[in-house]
Design a protein around this motif. Structure first.
Motif, PDB file in Angstrom:
ATOM      1  N   LYS A 137       0.182  -1.171   0.196  1.00  0.00           N
ATOM      2  CA  LYS A 137      -0.155  -0.223  -0.327  1.00  0.00           C
ATOM      3  C   LYS A 137       1.003   1.766   0.005  1.00  0.00           C
ATOM      4  CE  LYS A 137      -4.330  -2.382   2.870  1.00  0.00           C
ATOM      5  NZ  LYS A 137      -4.247  -2.271   4.309  1.00  0.00           N
ATOM      6  N   THR A 138       0.607   2.171  -0.741  1.00  0.00           N
ATOM      7  CA  THR A 138       1.495   3.421  -0.715  1.00  0.00           C
ATOM      8  C   THR A 138       0.941   4.656  -0.093  1.00  0.00           C
ATOM      9  OG1 THR A 138      -0.049   4.964  -2.272  1.00  0.00           O
ATOM     10  CG2 THR A 138       2.035   2.851  -3.522  1.00  0.00           C
ATOM     11  N   SER A 139       1.516   5.855   0.025  1.00  0.00           N
ATOM     12  CA  SER A 139       0.796   7.034   0.526  1.00  0.00           C
ATOM     13  C   SER A 139      -0.415   7.144   0.197  1.00  0.00           C
ATOM     14  CB  SER A 139       1.651   7.890   1.010  1.00  0.00           C
ATOM     15  OG  SER A 139       2.645   8.658  -0.337  1.00  0.00           O
ATOM     16  N   LEU A 140      -0.264   7.218  -1.556  1.00  0.00           N
ATOM     17  CA  LEU A 140      -1.316   7.584  -2.146  1.00  0.00           C
ATOM     18  C   LEU A 140      -2.582   7.202  -1.590  1.00  0.00           C
ATOM     19  CD1 LEU A 140       0.043   8.761  -5.869  1.00  0.00           C
ATOM     20  CD2 LEU A 140      -0.474   9.931  -3.573  1.00  0.00           C
ATOM     21  N   GLY A 141      -2.349   5.554  -1.050  1.00  0.00           N
ATOM     22  CA  GLY A 141      -4.042   5.402  -1.096  1.00  0.00           C
ATOM     23  C   GLY A 141      -3.722   3.274  -1.713  1.00  0.00           C
ATOM     24  N   VAL A 142      -2.681   3.874  -2.405  1.00  0.00           N
ATOM     25  CA  VAL A 142      -2.995   2.712  -4.002  1.00  0.00           C
ATOM     26  C   VAL A 142      -2.421   1.780  -3.047  1.00  0.00           C
ATOM     27  CG1 VAL A 142      -1.807   1.805  -5.915  1.00  0.00           C
ATOM     28  CG2 VAL A 142      -2.536   4.218  -6.008  1.00  0.00           C
ATOM     29  N   GLU A 143      -3.268   0.221  -3.507  1.00  0.00           N
ATOM     30  CA  GLU A 143      -2.752  -1.125  -3.358  1.00  0.00           C
ATOM     31  C   GLU A 143      -2.764  -1.772  -4.750  1.00  0.00           C
ATOM     32  OE1 GLU A 143      -5.500  -3.349  -1.000  1.00  0.00           O
ATOM     33  OE2 GLU A 143      -6.252  -1.841   0.982  1.00  0.00           O
ATOM     34  N   ILE A 144      -1.338  -2.067  -4.321  1.00  0.00           N
ATOM     35  CA  ILE A 144      -0.802  -2.896  -5.504  1.00  0.00           C
ATOM     36  C   ILE A 144       0.048  -3.958  -5.255  1.00  0.00           C
ATOM     37  CG2 ILE A 144       1.258  -3.015  -7.777  1.00  0.00           C
ATOM     38  CD1 ILE A 144       1.550   0.088  -6.417  1.00  0.00           C
ATOM     39  N   THR A 145      -0.567  -5.423  -6.139  1.00  0.00           N
ATOM     40  CA  THR A 145      -1.044  -6.843  -5.521  1.00  0.00           C
ATOM     41  C   THR A 145       0.574  -7.010  -6.394  1.00  0.00           C
ATOM     42  OG1 THR A 145      -2.508  -7.496  -7.091  1.00  0.00           O
ATOM     43  CG2 THR A 145      -2.661  -6.852  -5.189  1.00  0.00           C
ATOM     44  N   ALA A 146       1.073  -8.435  -5.632  1.00  0.00           N
ATOM     45  CA  ALA A 146       2.421  -9.050  -6.706  1.00  0.00           C
ATOM     46  C   ALA A 146       2.968 -10.280  -5.886  1.00  0.00           C
ATOM     47  CB  ALA A 146       3.630  -7.999  -6.568  1.00  0.00           C
ATOM     48  N   LYS A 147       3.598 -11.144  -6.817  1.00  0.00           N
ATOM     49  CA  LYS A 147       3.991 -12.093  -6.056  1.00  0.00           C
ATOM     50  C   LYS A 147       4.781 -12.059  -5.574  1.00  0.00           C
ATOM     51  CE  LYS A 147       2.330 -14.832 -10.111  1.00  0.00           C
ATOM     52  NZ  LYS A 147       2.495 -15.132 -11.725  1.00  0.00           N
ATOM     53  N   ALA A 148       5.709 -11.449  -5.028  1.00  0.00           N
ATOM     54  CA  ALA A 148       7.014 -11.255  -4.594  1.00  0.00           C
ATOM     55  C   ALA A 148       7.484  -9.654  -4.162  1.00  0.00           C
ATOM     56  CB  ALA A 148       8.269 -12.281  -5.105  1.00  0.00           C
ATOM     57  N   VAL A 149       7.640  -9.325  -3.204  1.00  0.00           N
ATOM     58  CA  VAL A 149       8.442  -7.641  -2.544  1.00  0.00           C
ATOM     59  C   VAL A 149       9.728  -7.259  -2.365  1.00  0.00           C
ATOM     60  CG1 VAL A 149       7.346  -5.927  -1.560  1.00  0.00           C
ATOM     61  CG2 VAL A 149       5.739  -7.503  -2.269  1.00  0.00           C
ATOM     62  N   VAL A 150      10.229  -6.738  -2.614  1.00  0.00           N
ATOM     63  CA  VAL A 150      11.678  -7.075  -1.734  1.00  0.00           C
ATOM     64  C   VAL A 150      11.634  -5.496  -1.242  1.00  0.00           C
ATOM     65  CG1 VAL A 150      14.821  -6.724  -2.841  1.00  0.00           C
ATOM     66  CG2 VAL A 150      12.460  -8.435  -4.457  1.00  0.00           C
ATOM     67  N   LEU A 151      12.497  -4.944  -0.280  1.00  0.00           N
ATOM     68  CA  LEU A 151      12.628  -4.045   0.626  1.00  0.00           C
ATOM     69  C   LEU A 151      14.117  -3.611   0.155  1.00  0.00           C
ATOM     70  CD1 LEU A 151      10.169  -4.597   3.833  1.00  0.00           C
ATOM     71  CD2 LEU A 151       9.905  -3.749   1.197  1.00  0.00           C
ATOM     72  N   THR A 152      14.241  -2.486  -0.252  1.00  0.00           N
ATOM     73  CA  THR A 152      15.384  -2.075  -0.224  1.00  0.00           C
ATOM     74  C   THR A 152      15.530  -0.981   0.026  1.00  0.00           C
ATOM     75  OG1 THR A 152      15.321  -1.112  -3.132  1.00  0.00           O
ATOM     76  CG2 THR A 152      16.103  -3.426  -2.397  1.00  0.00           C
ATOM     77  N   ASN A 153      15.258  -0.033   1.163  1.00  0.00           N
ATOM     78  CA  ASN A 153      15.039   1.184   1.192  1.00  0.00           C
ATOM     79  C   ASN A 153      16.372   1.733   2.064  1.00  0.00           C
ATOM     80  OD1 ASN A 153      13.033  -0.667   3.098  1.00  0.00           O
ATOM     81  ND2 ASN A 153      11.330   0.827   2.070  1.00  0.00           N
ATOM     82  N   GLY A 154      17.309   1.730   1.930  1.00  0.00           N
ATOM     83  CA  GLY A 154      18.480   1.975   2.366  1.00  0.00           C
ATOM     84  C   GLY A 154      18.416   2.789   3.691  1.00  0.00           C
ATOM     85  N   THR A 155      18.859   4.227   4.061  1.00  0.00           N
ATOM     86  CA  THR A 155      18.604   5.285   4.765  1.00  0.00           C
ATOM     87  C   THR A 155      17.696   5.498   5.188  1.00  0.00           C
ATOM     88  OG1 THR A 155      20.128   6.846   3.560  1.00  0.00           O
ATOM     89  CG2 THR A 155      21.385   5.198   4.513  1.00  0.00           C
ATOM     90  N   PHE A 156      16.302   5.406   4.504  1.00  0.00           N
ATOM     91  CA  PHE A 156      14.842   6.385   4.706  1.00  0.00           C
ATOM     92  C   PHE A 156      14.301   6.179   5.664  1.00  0.00           C
ATOM     93  CE2 PHE A 156      17.120   7.436   0.442  1.00  0.00           C
ATOM     94  CZ  PHE A 156      16.555   8.347   0.051  1.00  0.00           C
ATOM     95  N   LEU A 157      14.313   3.954   5.721  1.00  0.00           N
ATOM     96  CA  LEU A 157      13.596   3.894   6.837  1.00  0.00           C
ATOM     97  C   LEU A 157      13.348   5.010   8.649  1.00  0.00           C
ATOM     98  CD1 LEU A 157      13.199   0.519   6.373  1.00  0.00           C
ATOM     99  CD2 LEU A 157      11.918   1.802   6.197  1.00  0.00           C
ATOM    100  N   ASN A 158      13.004   5.886   8.755  1.00  0.00           N
ATOM    101  CA  ASN A 158      13.067   6.933   9.956  1.00  0.00           C
ATOM    102  C   ASN A 158      14.310   6.802  10.287  1.00  0.00           C
ATOM    103  OD1 ASN A 158      10.103   5.428  10.879  1.00  0.00           O
ATOM    104  ND2 ASN A 158      11.385   4.079  11.447  1.00  0.00           N
TER     105      ASN A 158
END
Length: 620
Positions: A137-158
């Motif tokens: 789910k994104t900040s625009l409220g969009v829900e996007i589906t997928a079979k796999a998700v890869v998180l590569t958030n770098g130094t952005f998490l908080n």
């Protein structure tokens, strides 16, 4: 609005770009979500790729069919092969990059990859069903589906930026932090921590006096990273070296009472091998100077990166101190250095595929796993992207062993040992570094990349030709024999001892002071023969001859270790039913869930007796 994707990649830094490109080039339909399309593949810190052990990683990425080597070659402004005075296991390629062109080239590459879609937005939440990631789910409220998700958030998490006593949220200067993901992952049962990294001030190169610095030019004959036909570097920009002094240190010390590092405002641990300048003068108080590298940011820009002066001191202290460095007397600052704190997730929560244990089809890559460096991030992105594709299409996992690649060493270290400070790759971390050289990454890995559909047929043919040509050269070195009368005068010129009887060139090449160019002088017929082969094959032959005994010794060590690596442990093995295991060993095994007995043997806290007990229980 959106179809169901095979793979969603969150974050478009070095890890995210490699993950998206790999999964797409293998046939997955990929969505790459980035907070800002103008900062795709941004070099947030130094404008360079490669270095000691890092250069080996870039070559391995390229050998498997990744993109970082190609993009580095297309956008480099200087190339140097580090550690040439040492053995080939230590040779490490490094380039200075054009920061803006590097990011642009990555974006163009992704835009021209048919299976990649890009969406500018912030992922706020992972959609989880039945303990599996099925979208975001994104900040625009969009829900996007997928079979796999890869998180590569770098130094952005908080992310939290520190400059002196000032602090503000951000994942990079001028960009907002990402919130929501950490909190959700903690609710799902993940353990998180905080880490810190930093960057130096950027200086206007027109305001510097280079006559007071040492010039550091690139190699006379520059090499490259990619095994493909990327364009050769025909001209280069120099870097420069200068030094801090006691006056610089004195000014920096006046700001220590406002330093977020020393006042306790920064909680996260920073990279041990890339400390801030205030940390260096505090820890190494006996040293009256520290080396500073002045590195151009690109072909056309006047911006200079001040390598070795990473700091989070107040900006006025930074400015006063930097103007006391030789050559910086009239320096103008574009922006000050800063430190950044961010969330990471201890990588012991991952499988060797970089999929999480807790949530199926959810992968972590890059700084979210506690690493530092573009190269470390990129190779994790590549492996996560490959395995996200494999999962989405119900194909076998792709895992590299420690004996196969530095990438295998890095992931094995992270998953089995974890890290409490930013992890950086070094040659010393690889026990098989004589085998894992930068020159043979294609020989080691291209066939594996081709097998999973990532490395092209042309790449495979090229490496097969290289192997065949190397063998032909080795045979010729054995075949051609020279007499004392022919070669002793030349051997005297080289400074090596004469021969007393006829000898094959192979034997002479074993001498430490005899190189392949010397061998050409010893035999005109061999020199003519060698003209029919490229430099890569000749270099391979030379290394094989000179380091034959070392290579064989490591090969036998690998063979021995692989007996444990080949003994798989079933995924749901019940360690509680093995009473002879030590308490700590059992706890670590239950947490990390090793794939093989070899992996189990490398887990901190699992003793040799625990491994012996497991051997018995799996029927060996």
């Amino acid at each position: 609005m959106f179809p169901e994707y095979d793979v969603i990649v969150v974050g478009a830094g070095h890890a995210g770009c490699e993950a998206a490109a790999a999964a797409a080039n293998m046939g997955s339909h990929v969505l790459l979500i980035t907070m800002n399309m103008h900062t795709i593949a941004q070099m947030s810190c130094n404008p360079a790729m490669g270095g000691v052990a890092k250069g080996q990683i870039v070559r391995e990425i390229d050998a498997l069919g990744g993109q970082s080597g190609i993009i580095s070659d297309k956008t480099m402004i200087q190339f140097r092969m580090l550690n040439r005075s040492k053995g080939p296991a230590m040779w490490s390629p490094r380039c200075q990059s054009d920061r803006m062109r590097f990011a642009e080239e990555w974006r163009m590459t992704l835009e021209q990859t048919p299976n990649v879609d890009i969406w500018q937005d912030t992922a706020k939440e992972i959609i989880v069903k039945d303990n599996r990631a099925v979208g975001v789910k994104t900040s625009l409220g969009v829900e996007i589906t997928a079979k796999a998700v890869v998180l590569t958030n770098g130094t952005f998490l908080n992310g939290l930026i520190h400059i002196g006593e000032k602090q503000f949220g951000g994942g990079r200067v001028g960009e907002k932090a990402a919130t929501g993901i950490t909190e959700q992952l903690i609710q799902l049962g993940f353990e998180s921590g905080r880490m810190k990294t930093g960057t130096p001030p950027r200086i206007d190169g027109r305001s510097l006096d280079y006559t007071k610095m040492e010039e550091q030019p690139g190699d006379e004959i520059p090499s490259k990273f990619s095994y493909t036909d990327t364009p050769p570097l025909t001209h280069q920009r120099s870097c420069w070296i200068t030094y801090t002094n006691e006056k610089v240190h004195g000014v920096l010390r006046t700001g220590f009472d406002k330093s977020p590092m020393f006042t306790g405002r920064i909680k996260g641990l920073g990279p041990r091998y890339c400390p801030s300048v205030e940390d260096k003068i505090n820890r190494f108080a006996d040293k009256d100077s520290h080396q500073i590298f002045v590195e151009p940011e690109g072909w056309s820009t006047v911006e200079m990166y001040i390598n070795g002066f990473s700091t989070s001191l107040p900006e006025d202290i930074q400015y006063k101190a930097i103007r006391l460095i030789p050559g910086f007397e009239n320096a103008k600052m574009f922006r000050p250095g800063y430190a950044i704190e961010y969330d990471y997730f201890p990588p012991t929560q991952l499988k060797l595929t970089l999929e999480t244990h807790l949530i199926g089809n959810l992968f972590f890559a890059g700084q979210i796993n506690g690493t530092t460096g573009y190269e470390e991030a990129a190779c994790q992105g590549l492996i996560a992207g490959i395995n996200a594709h494999q999962n989405a299409h119900e194909l076998d996992a792709f895992i590299l062993k420690r004996s196969e690649a530095y990438i295998g060493v890095l992931i094995d270290d992270l998953v089995n040992k974890g890290t409490e400070e930013p992890y950086r790759m070094f040659t010393s971390r690889a026990e098989y570094r004589t085998l894992l050289r930068q020159d043979n990454a294609d020989i080691r890995l291209t066939a594996l990349g081709h097998k999973i559909g990532l490395a092209s047929e042309a790449r495979l043919v090229r490496v097969q030709e290289k192997i065949a040509n190397t063998e032909v050269i080795l045979e010729e070195l054995q075949k051609v024999k020279v007499t004392p009368n022919e070669v002793n005068p030349i051997l005297a010129e080289i400074g090596t001892s004469p021969i007393r009887e006829k000898q094959p060139l192979y034997q002479l090449l074993k001498r430490p002071d005899v190189e392949i160019e010397d061998i050409k002088k010893l035999s005109e017929s061999f020199a003519t023969f060698l003209n029919g082969f490229n430099e890569e094959s000749a270099e391979q032959a030379m290394i094989k001859v000179k380091y034959e005994s070392y290579i064989e010794k490591e090969r036998l060590m690998v063979e021995k270790m692989n007996k444990l690596e080949d003994l798989e442990i079933i995924p749901n093995f019940d360690y509680d039913k093995v009473p002879a295991l030590s308490f700590e060993g059992r706890q670590k095994l239950k947490t990390i869930r090793p794939h093989t007995l070899g992996q189990a043997s490398r887990i901190s806290g699992v003793s040799p007796s625990d491994v012996s007990v497991l051997l018995i229980h799996i029927g060996r």
